[in-house]
Write an enzyme that holds these catalytic residues in place. Structure first.
Site, PDB file in Angstrom:
ATOM      1  N   PRO A 125       0.832  -1.214   0.000  1.00 20.72           N
ATOM      2  CA  PRO A 125       0.000   0.000   0.000  1.00 20.72           C
ATOM      3  C   PRO A 125       0.865   1.262   0.000  1.00 20.72           C
ATOM      4  CG  PRO A 125      -0.697  -1.544   1.696  1.00 20.72           C
ATOM      5  CD  PRO A 125       0.592  -2.055   1.163  1.00 20.72           C
ATOM      6  N   GLU A 126       0.509   2.198  -0.887  1.00 17.60           N
ATOM      7  CA  GLU A 126       1.204   3.479  -0.965  1.00 17.60           C
ATOM      8  C   GLU A 126       0.216   4.575  -0.540  1.00 17.60           C
ATOM      9  OE1 GLU A 126       3.257   3.894  -4.743  1.00 17.60           O
ATOM     10  OE2 GLU A 126       3.434   1.729  -4.930  1.00 17.60           O
ATOM     11  N   LYS A 164       3.016   6.903   4.241  1.00 18.93           N
ATOM     12  CA  LYS A 164       2.308   5.623   4.312  1.00 18.93           C
ATOM     13  C   LYS A 164       1.987   5.237   5.755  1.00 18.93           C
ATOM     14  CE  LYS A 164       5.306   4.193   0.523  1.00 18.93           C
ATOM     15  NZ  LYS A 164       6.335   3.224   0.123  1.00 18.93           N
ATOM     16  N   HIS A 185      -4.715 -14.961  10.223  1.00 12.33           N
ATOM     17  CA  HIS A 185      -3.911 -13.790   9.863  1.00 12.33           C
ATOM     18  C   HIS A 185      -4.345 -12.521  10.598  1.00 12.33           C
ATOM     19  CE1 HIS A 185      -2.066 -16.310   6.940  1.00 12.33           C
ATOM     20  NE2 HIS A 185      -3.194 -16.508   6.281  1.00 12.33           N
ATOM     21  N   ARG A 238       1.636 -11.517   5.663  1.00 11.87           N
ATOM     22  CA  ARG A 238       3.095 -11.706   5.653  1.00 11.87           C
ATOM     23  C   ARG A 238       3.793 -11.174   6.902  1.00 11.87           C
ATOM     24  NH1 ARG A 238       5.636 -10.909  -0.129  1.00 11.87           N
ATOM     25  NH2 ARG A 238       7.338 -11.906   0.993  1.00 11.87           N
ATOM     26  N   ARG A 259      14.731  -2.431  -8.089  1.00 12.24           N
ATOM     27  CA  ARG A 259      13.268  -2.477  -8.127  1.00 12.24           C
ATOM     28  C   ARG A 259      12.797  -2.707  -9.554  1.00 12.24           C
ATOM     29  NH1 ARG A 259      11.017  -0.034  -3.488  1.00 12.24           N
ATOM     30  NH2 ARG A 259       9.165  -1.140  -4.174  1.00 12.24           N
TER      31      ARG A 259
END
Ligand SMILES: [Zn+2]
Length: 274
Positions: free
Chosen positions: A2-3, A58, A92, A112, A263
């Site tokens: 997420p940005e 963020k 999770h 994660r 990247r």
């Protein structure tokens, strides 16, 4: 990951769902998050009201009425989900805040486990915020500030825009989109980009980020707003994740994936020349 637009989508959802609500208790907290929290935080937050909720880059700041704050960074797969206390558990789900109102709850879910959920009491928050060393938020920086900042650095433009201590909020997706639409090669040195071009880049950055917020962010796999709904902005990306598609700016070459500063990077070799 997420940005800025995805995090802003979450923040707007939180304002609607949890602002003003009173914490009943902490339903559970996963062992890997406990080390990020101060001892006794579970007791301290019971009975506290949620105040304003804001964002820098963020990072999400959920302010409590005693001056303490929860800072959340979603990293790769973190989600903040508004639900009911009796909703089904999920392996999770790592932290649950129960509210007094209507049996409602906020869950921090993270497949994660790279995300952060940190509690800072009022007397520690300032020092702790400063230690984050965040640059100006990408939506707040004005054109003059943007031009001056980037002209003063002598770094490749893509890693520079990704550096959260320079400008906060951009990540791989939006940097690729901004550079593609501005027709700037990601390896170009920031000090070598004309001020006029940087101004154009600033305007495109604002437009791209605002459009994505309107679209509730970009979802490739796990991102969702607090209501579990995915975003729609993936349908509006012109470069990122579009390798093999004909460039929609020039119509001449296909978008190509290259690597810049380790990247994966999507460019049009016709529009973006070094
Ligand atoms: Zn092109």
């Amino acid at each position: 990951m997420p940005e800025l637009p995805e995090v802003e989508t979450v923040v707007r959802g939180l304002r609607e769902c949890i602002a003003g609500k009173t914490i009943k208790d902490i339903g559970y907290i996963a062992p890997h998050l406990r080390k990020l929290n101060l001892r006794g935080f579970v007791k301290r937050v019971a009975g506290r009201k949620i105040g304003s909720i804001n964002r820098v880059g963020k990072n999400i700041f959920i302010n409590l009425d005693d001056g303490a704050v929860f800072m959340v960074h979603l990293r790769m797969t973190g989600q903040l989900l508004f639900c009911f206390q009796n909703s089904l558990n999920d392996p999770h789900n790592h932290l649950k805040i129960n509210f007094i109102e209507n049996g409602e709850a906020l869950i921090f879910r993270d497949v994660r486990k790279f995300g952060h959920f940190i509690y800072a009491p009022a007397n520690k928050r300032q020092a702790w915020f400063e230690s984050m060393k965040l640059g100006t938020d990408a939506l707040k920086i004005d054109a003059d500030g943007f031009v001056e900042l980037l002209r003063s650095k002598h770094r490749m433009i893509k890693p520079l825009l990704l550096d959260q201590s320079v400008i906060a909020g951009l990540g791989n997706i939006y940097v690729d989109e901004i550079l593609h639409r501005s027709k700037v090669h990601p390896k170009k040195l920031s000090s070598k980009i004309a001020p006029r071009k940087l101004r154009e880049m600033h305007a495109r950055m604002q437009k791209i980020l605002r459009l994505s917020i309107e679209n509730m962010g970009t979802t490739f796999d796990s991102f969702s707003g607090v209501n579990s709904e995915p975003g729609r902005n993936q349908n509006y990306l012109l470069a990122y994740n579009n390798a093999g598609r004909v460039c929609s700016l020039c119509g001449k070459r296909k978008i190509k994936r290259i690597v810049v500063a380790q990247r994966g990077t999507f460019i049009c070799t016709n529009c973006q020349r070094i």
